[in-house]
Design a protein around this motif. Structure first.
Motif, PDB file in Angstrom:
ATOM      1  N   PHE A 191       1.211  -1.160   0.402  1.00 50.61           N
ATOM      2  CA  PHE A 191       0.334  -0.061  -0.336  1.00 50.61           C
ATOM      3  C   PHE A 191       0.661   1.332   0.234  1.00 50.61           C
ATOM      4  O   PHE A 191       0.735   2.300  -1.044  1.00 50.61           O
ATOM      5  CB  PHE A 191      -1.163  -0.130   1.408  1.00 50.61           C
ATOM      6  CG  PHE A 191      -2.425  -0.721   0.708  1.00 50.61           C
ATOM      7  CD1 PHE A 191      -3.270   0.119   0.578  1.00 50.61           C
ATOM      8  CD2 PHE A 191      -2.317  -2.301   1.683  1.00 50.61           C
ATOM      9  CE1 PHE A 191      -4.259  -0.530   0.470  1.00 50.61           C
ATOM     10  CE2 PHE A 191      -3.784  -2.888   1.115  1.00 50.61           C
ATOM     11  CZ  PHE A 191      -4.486  -1.887   0.880  1.00 50.61           C
ATOM     12  N   VAL A 192       2.008   1.109   1.237  1.00 53.45           N
ATOM     13  CA  VAL A 192       2.772   1.755   0.802  1.00 53.45           C
ATOM     14  C   VAL A 192       3.377   2.525  -0.327  1.00 53.45           C
ATOM     15  O   VAL A 192       3.532   4.532  -0.709  1.00 53.45           O
ATOM     16  CB  VAL A 192       3.998   2.285   1.414  1.00 53.45           C
ATOM     17  CG1 VAL A 192       5.120   3.559   2.149  1.00 53.45           C
ATOM     18  CG2 VAL A 192       3.026   2.362   3.223  1.00 53.45           C
ATOM     19  N   VAL A 193       4.041   1.398  -1.059  1.00 57.30           N
ATOM     20  CA  VAL A 193       4.849   1.877  -2.153  1.00 57.30           C
ATOM     21  C   VAL A 193       3.602   2.360  -3.096  1.00 57.30           C
ATOM     22  O   VAL A 193       4.301   3.079  -4.109  1.00 57.30           O
ATOM     23  CB  VAL A 193       5.193   0.811  -3.212  1.00 57.30           C
ATOM     24  CG1 VAL A 193       5.468   0.296  -4.089  1.00 57.30           C
ATOM     25  CG2 VAL A 193       6.449  -0.166  -1.765  1.00 57.30           C
ATOM     26  N   MET A 194       2.503   2.348  -2.915  1.00 50.28           N
ATOM     27  CA  MET A 194       1.629   2.966  -3.777  1.00 50.28           C
ATOM     28  C   MET A 194       0.551   4.044  -4.009  1.00 50.28           C
ATOM     29  O   MET A 194       0.000   4.575  -4.611  1.00 50.28           O
ATOM     30  CB  MET A 194       0.364   1.597  -4.335  1.00 50.28           C
ATOM     31  CG  MET A 194       0.635   0.438  -5.320  1.00 50.28           C
ATOM     32  SD  MET A 194      -0.613  -0.777  -5.754  1.00 50.28           S
ATOM     33  CE  MET A 194      -1.175   0.419  -6.802  1.00 50.28           C
ATOM     34  N   GLY A 195       1.775   5.013  -2.354  1.00 49.87           N
ATOM     35  CA  GLY A 195       1.685   6.095  -2.258  1.00 49.87           C
ATOM     36  C   GLY A 195       0.365   6.814  -1.271  1.00 49.87           C
ATOM     37  O   GLY A 195       0.160   7.357  -0.957  1.00 49.87           O
ATOM     38  N   PRO A 246      -6.829   0.404  -6.497  1.00 54.00           N
ATOM     39  CA  PRO A 246      -6.600  -0.281  -7.975  1.00 54.00           C
ATOM     40  C   PRO A 246      -7.117  -2.614  -7.276  1.00 54.00           C
ATOM     41  O   PRO A 246      -6.551  -2.754  -6.044  1.00 54.00           O
ATOM     42  CB  PRO A 246      -4.893  -0.104  -7.229  1.00 54.00           C
ATOM     43  CG  PRO A 246      -5.031   0.710  -6.968  1.00 54.00           C
ATOM     44  CD  PRO A 246      -5.870   1.259  -6.338  1.00 54.00           C
ATOM     45  N   ALA A 247      -7.143  -2.705  -8.740  1.00 54.41           N
ATOM     46  CA  ALA A 247      -7.273  -4.261  -8.610  1.00 54.41           C
ATOM     47  C   ALA A 247      -5.973  -5.079  -7.466  1.00 54.41           C
ATOM     48  O   ALA A 247      -6.395  -5.796  -7.378  1.00 54.41           O
ATOM     49  CB  ALA A 247      -7.094  -4.464  -9.837  1.00 54.41           C
ATOM     50  N   VAL A 248      -4.595  -5.261  -7.906  1.00 51.81           N
ATOM     51  CA  VAL A 248      -3.765  -5.483  -7.255  1.00 51.81           C
ATOM     52  C   VAL A 248      -3.462  -5.303  -5.886  1.00 51.81           C
ATOM     53  O   VAL A 248      -4.067  -6.946  -4.861  1.00 51.81           O
ATOM     54  CB  VAL A 248      -2.673  -4.871  -7.571  1.00 51.81           C
ATOM     55  CG1 VAL A 248      -2.077  -3.445  -7.216  1.00 51.81           C
ATOM     56  CG2 VAL A 248      -1.315  -5.577  -7.275  1.00 51.81           C
ATOM     57  N   LEU A 249      -4.298  -3.956  -4.616  1.00 52.28           N
ATOM     58  CA  LEU A 249      -4.463  -3.751  -3.815  1.00 52.28           C
ATOM     59  C   LEU A 249      -5.744  -4.735  -3.219  1.00 52.28           C
ATOM     60  O   LEU A 249      -5.780  -4.868  -2.179  1.00 52.28           O
ATOM     61  CB  LEU A 249      -4.659  -2.369  -3.256  1.00 52.28           C
ATOM     62  CG  LEU A 249      -3.239  -2.209  -3.536  1.00 52.28           C
ATOM     63  CD1 LEU A 249      -3.228  -0.700  -3.201  1.00 52.28           C
ATOM     64  CD2 LEU A 249      -1.983  -2.516  -3.001  1.00 52.28           C
ATOM     65  N   ASP A 284      -3.046   4.987   7.754  1.00 54.62           N
ATOM     66  CA  ASP A 284      -4.415   4.487   7.098  1.00 54.62           C
ATOM     67  C   ASP A 284      -3.859   2.733   6.252  1.00 54.62           C
ATOM     68  O   ASP A 284      -4.977   1.568   6.306  1.00 54.62           O
ATOM     69  CB  ASP A 284      -4.550   5.541   5.817  1.00 54.62           C
ATOM     70  CG  ASP A 284      -5.821   6.836   6.779  1.00 54.62           C
ATOM     71  OD1 ASP A 284      -5.969   6.670   8.022  1.00 54.62           O
ATOM     72  OD2 ASP A 284      -5.772   7.342   6.166  1.00 54.62           O
ATOM     73  N   SER A 285      -3.188   2.945   5.721  1.00 53.64           N
ATOM     74  CA  SER A 285      -2.033   1.807   5.072  1.00 53.64           C
ATOM     75  C   SER A 285      -2.366   0.549   5.907  1.00 53.64           C
ATOM     76  O   SER A 285      -2.685  -0.602   5.909  1.00 53.64           O
ATOM     77  CB  SER A 285      -1.745   1.799   4.248  1.00 53.64           C
ATOM     78  OG  SER A 285      -1.665   3.145   3.324  1.00 53.64           O
ATOM     79  N   LEU A 286      -1.750   1.365   7.036  1.00 55.14           N
ATOM     80  CA  LEU A 286      -1.470   0.285   8.388  1.00 55.14           C
ATOM     81  C   LEU A 286      -3.424  -0.565   9.090  1.00 55.14           C
ATOM     82  O   LEU A 286      -3.301  -1.454   8.793  1.00 55.14           O
ATOM     83  CB  LEU A 286      -0.799   0.420   8.924  1.00 55.14           C
ATOM     84  CG  LEU A 286      -0.402  -0.450  10.465  1.00 55.14           C
ATOM     85  CD1 LEU A 286       0.490  -1.882   9.369  1.00 55.14           C
ATOM     86  CD2 LEU A 286       0.377   0.164  11.821  1.00 55.14           C
ATOM     87  N   PHE A 287      -4.053   0.608   9.116  1.00 54.76           N
ATOM     88  CA  PHE A 287      -4.951   0.342   9.372  1.00 54.76           C
ATOM     89  C   PHE A 287      -6.004  -1.068   8.252  1.00 54.76           C
ATOM     90  O   PHE A 287      -6.700  -1.634   8.896  1.00 54.76           O
ATOM     91  CB  PHE A 287      -5.816   1.395   9.929  1.00 54.76           C
ATOM     92  CG  PHE A 287      -7.222   2.128  10.311  1.00 54.76           C
ATOM     93  CD1 PHE A 287      -7.077   1.827  11.553  1.00 54.76           C
ATOM     94  CD2 PHE A 287      -8.099   1.239   9.963  1.00 54.76           C
ATOM     95  CE1 PHE A 287      -8.532   2.054  12.551  1.00 54.76           C
ATOM     96  CE2 PHE A 287      -9.777   1.065  10.305  1.00 54.76           C
ATOM     97  CZ  PHE A 287      -9.735   0.848  12.247  1.00 54.76           C
ATOM     98  N   GLU A 288      -6.161  -0.585   7.268  1.00 53.44           N
ATOM     99  CA  GLU A 288      -6.312  -1.203   6.540  1.00 53.44           C
ATOM    100  C   GLU A 288      -5.866  -2.627   6.251  1.00 53.44           C
ATOM    101  O   GLU A 288      -7.109  -3.427   6.351  1.00 53.44           O
ATOM    102  CB  GLU A 288      -6.547  -0.587   4.757  1.00 53.44           C
ATOM    103  CG  GLU A 288      -8.130  -0.631   4.058  1.00 53.44           C
ATOM    104  CD  GLU A 288      -8.890   0.483   4.416  1.00 53.44           C
ATOM    105  OE1 GLU A 288     -10.253   0.467   4.291  1.00 53.44           O
ATOM    106  OE2 GLU A 288      -8.281   0.821   5.869  1.00 53.44           O
ATOM    107  N   VAL A 289      -4.607  -2.545   6.535  1.00 49.62           N
ATOM    108  CA  VAL A 289      -4.194  -3.984   6.204  1.00 49.62           C
ATOM    109  C   VAL A 289      -4.491  -5.153   7.490  1.00 49.62           C
ATOM    110  O   VAL A 289      -4.709  -6.477   7.834  1.00 49.62           O
ATOM    111  CB  VAL A 289      -2.612  -4.080   6.123  1.00 49.62           C
ATOM    112  CG1 VAL A 289      -1.993  -5.226   6.227  1.00 49.62           C
ATOM    113  CG2 VAL A 289      -2.196  -4.035   4.894  1.00 49.62           C
ATOM    114  N   VAL A 290      -4.811  -4.361   9.252  1.00 52.44           N
ATOM    115  CA  VAL A 290      -4.616  -4.902  10.210  1.00 52.44           C
ATOM    116  C   VAL A 290      -6.313  -5.512  10.477  1.00 52.44           C
ATOM    117  O   VAL A 290      -6.801  -6.609  10.763  1.00 52.44           O
ATOM    118  CB  VAL A 290      -4.253  -4.149  10.966  1.00 52.44           C
ATOM    119  CG1 VAL A 290      -4.871  -4.914  12.492  1.00 52.44           C
ATOM    120  CG2 VAL A 290      -2.158  -3.707  11.391  1.00 52.44           C
ATOM    121  N   SER A 291      -7.054  -4.624   9.558  1.00 48.83           N
ATOM    122  CA  SER A 291      -8.369  -4.860   9.361  1.00 48.83           C
ATOM    123  C   SER A 291      -8.514  -6.311   8.518  1.00 48.83           C
ATOM    124  O   SER A 291      -9.719  -7.008   8.747  1.00 48.83           O
ATOM    125  CB  SER A 291      -9.417  -3.665   8.981  1.00 48.83           C
ATOM    126  OG  SER A 291     -10.579  -4.016   9.171  1.00 48.83           O
TER     127      SER A 291
END
Length: 483
Positions: A415-419, A448-451, A424-431
């Motif tokens: 997530f971070v690599v894609m900006g 994005p579909a990859v995420l 918020d990225s950590l929150f989403e991933v932990v969720s």
């Protein structure tokens, strides 16, 4: 020793996998009949046709595979593969019916994975324009995904014997899916069904409509979090209805076997886990309340309405909300992240790496510190609730926590690599990995579909606690000697 281990190891056998995968497919077909009936009763014929087009060939396939001749002995790796395959295949089966609500294939697949894994993340901007059959189907998937497809199979389909033991043994390693013998699975199913019935009655008594009572309860007992309203709990009603939903979530975030041990005097950690989940939720409530009051300057009345609901929703990994998470301060988000990561009790429908694992690590730390002041010949073992922990239990518990963190770090990095914003990225991933469903606003149709694929992988990995998937990709599971 390595050569001896290799000589005693056996690869999974195709006939065994095919036969019992077919039987599990029949269970999935049975689960699909209820949303089909709801679609017919509500007049949503196009969606009903989609269910028929999926369930009919799936039933024929299951019946054909079930007739394959295979031995009664199922290896551990075969049991793990069967459990993992059902959690991977069921969302694929259910994607086409969900597309009947106007969703793209990717978004419908995401919704199905989120449902079966009891996560509750959604890419939809609104659900209030969706048909009743769609809203019911999402919550229904969470309900049968919460207890586990294999548990239902053990309780209703498979005969007692080695097959049941191997399948339940595979699930016992994934402690959020209650494993056990056929009799034990039936006991757990009775508890699960009773909690479901009580939840529906409780919500009806608080003034909820029948559809809301059913959908919210199905999503509550599975600690799933899918709501028929865009505002989640705010769409249900006042504080009494919201509190009732969270109470049901809490009841299912403790080990389901706890309700049996109430009537026994056996020394098991179920009671300690139940207390620990409550204490952890209360601690999260206090910290979240402090953040809301002194960092974001909420009024005390707002704090009392928001903090307990959000904290216990995160701790039980239910994913319901009564405030916009994206508007919370970073400190509040961190409190929720920690609660989501720990999760509920082992043997419950909750996600996270489980409070039992946290207790195991704490016990291991205590032993390590105490040993520094003991004589060299003294022996000290980690214990929980007076019960000695086996070395294997300690190793597996620590390993699962490490793997859980590793998956989070790798997914967060993508997530971070894609900006995207780091927190918020950590929150989403932990969720997603904790199968919670709370969102900081990143999950949506524009992701994005990859995420979306990363989050789907996180949900599946988190639901089966990673080790099962390592067995699936391990070459020795597929290549080698056959029994």
């Amino acid at each position: 020793m390595a050569n001896q281990a290799e000589a005693l190891s056996y690869a999974a056998r195709s006939p065994v996998l095919a036969k019992y995968f077919g039987q599990l497919c029949l269970v999935v077909v049975a689960f699909g009949l209820l949303p089909l009936a709801v679609a017919l009763l509500s007049g949503e014929i196009p969606i009903a046709i989609r269910y028929v087009l999926v369930l009919l060939p799936l039933g024929l396939l299951g019946a054909w595979l079930s007739r394959i001749h295979a031995g009664e002995d199922v290896q551990v790796n075969e049991g793990v593969v069967l459990v993992a395959s059902m959690f991977a295949a069921t969302p694929v089966f259910m994607t086409y019916p969900l597309m009947g609500a106007g969703m793209s294939f990717m978004d419908a697949l995401f919704e199905a994975v989120s449902g079966v894994t009891t996560t509750g993340l959604s890419t939809l901007r609104t659900v209030e324009d969706k048909p009743v059959a769609f809203l019911f189907a999402r919550a229904w998937m969470q309900w049968y995904g919460g207890l586990g497809i294999v548990v239902f199979s053990l309780a209703l389909l498979f005969r007692p014997g080695m097959v049941a033991k191997r399948l339940s043994g595979a699930q016992a390693k994934e402690e959020d899916l209650v494993g056990g013998t056929k009799a034990h699975a039936r006991r757990v199913l009775k508890v699960y069904s009773l909690l479901t019935g009580c939840g529906i009655v409780l919500l009806l008594l608080t003034g909820a409509g029948f559809l809301d009572a059913v959908v919210y309860t199905l999503a509550s007992v599975s600690t799933g979090g899918f709501s028929p309203h865009d505002a989640s709990l705010l769409g249900l009603g006042g504080p009494s209805s919201q509190s009732a939903v969270i109470a049901v979530c809490l009841a299912c975030a403790v080990p389901l076997t706890f309700y049996h041990t109430i009537y026994r005097k056996s020394r098991r950690p179920d009671g300690l886990q139940a207390k620990s989940v409550v204490i952890a939720g209360l601690a999260a409530s206090v910290f979240l309340a402090l953040c809301l009051r002194f960092v974001q300057e909420f009024s005390w009345s707002e704090v009392l309405q928001v903090a307990p609901i959000m904290a216990f929703s995160a701790q039980t990994t239910a994913g319901f909300s009564n405030t916009d998470v994206s508007q919370l301060h970073d400190a509040s988000k961190l409190v929720l992240i920690l609660a989501m990561a720990v999760g509920g009790g082992a043997g419950s429908t909750a996600g996270g790496f489980k409070v039992l694992r946290l207790l195991t690590i704490v016990s291991l730390l205590q032993v390590t510190v105490k040993k520094s002041s003991l004589a060299r010949h003294a022996v000290l073992f980690p214990r929980i609730h007076g019960l000695k922990l086996e070395e294997r239990e300690v190793h597996e518990g620590v390993l699962i926590v490490i793997l859980f963190i590793a998956v989070i770090v790798l997914s967060w990095f993508s997530f971070v690599v894609m900006g995207y914003d780091s927190l918020d990225s950590l929150f989403e991933v932990v969720s997603a990995t904790g199968t919670v469903g709370l969102s900081a606003g990143l999950t949506g149709p524009d992701l994005p579909a990859v995420l979306k694929g990363v989050l789907c992988a996180d949900m599946l990995l988190g639901r089966l606690e990673i080790l099962a998937w390592l067995v699936v990709v391990y070459p020795g599971t597929w290549l080698g000697r056959r029994l």
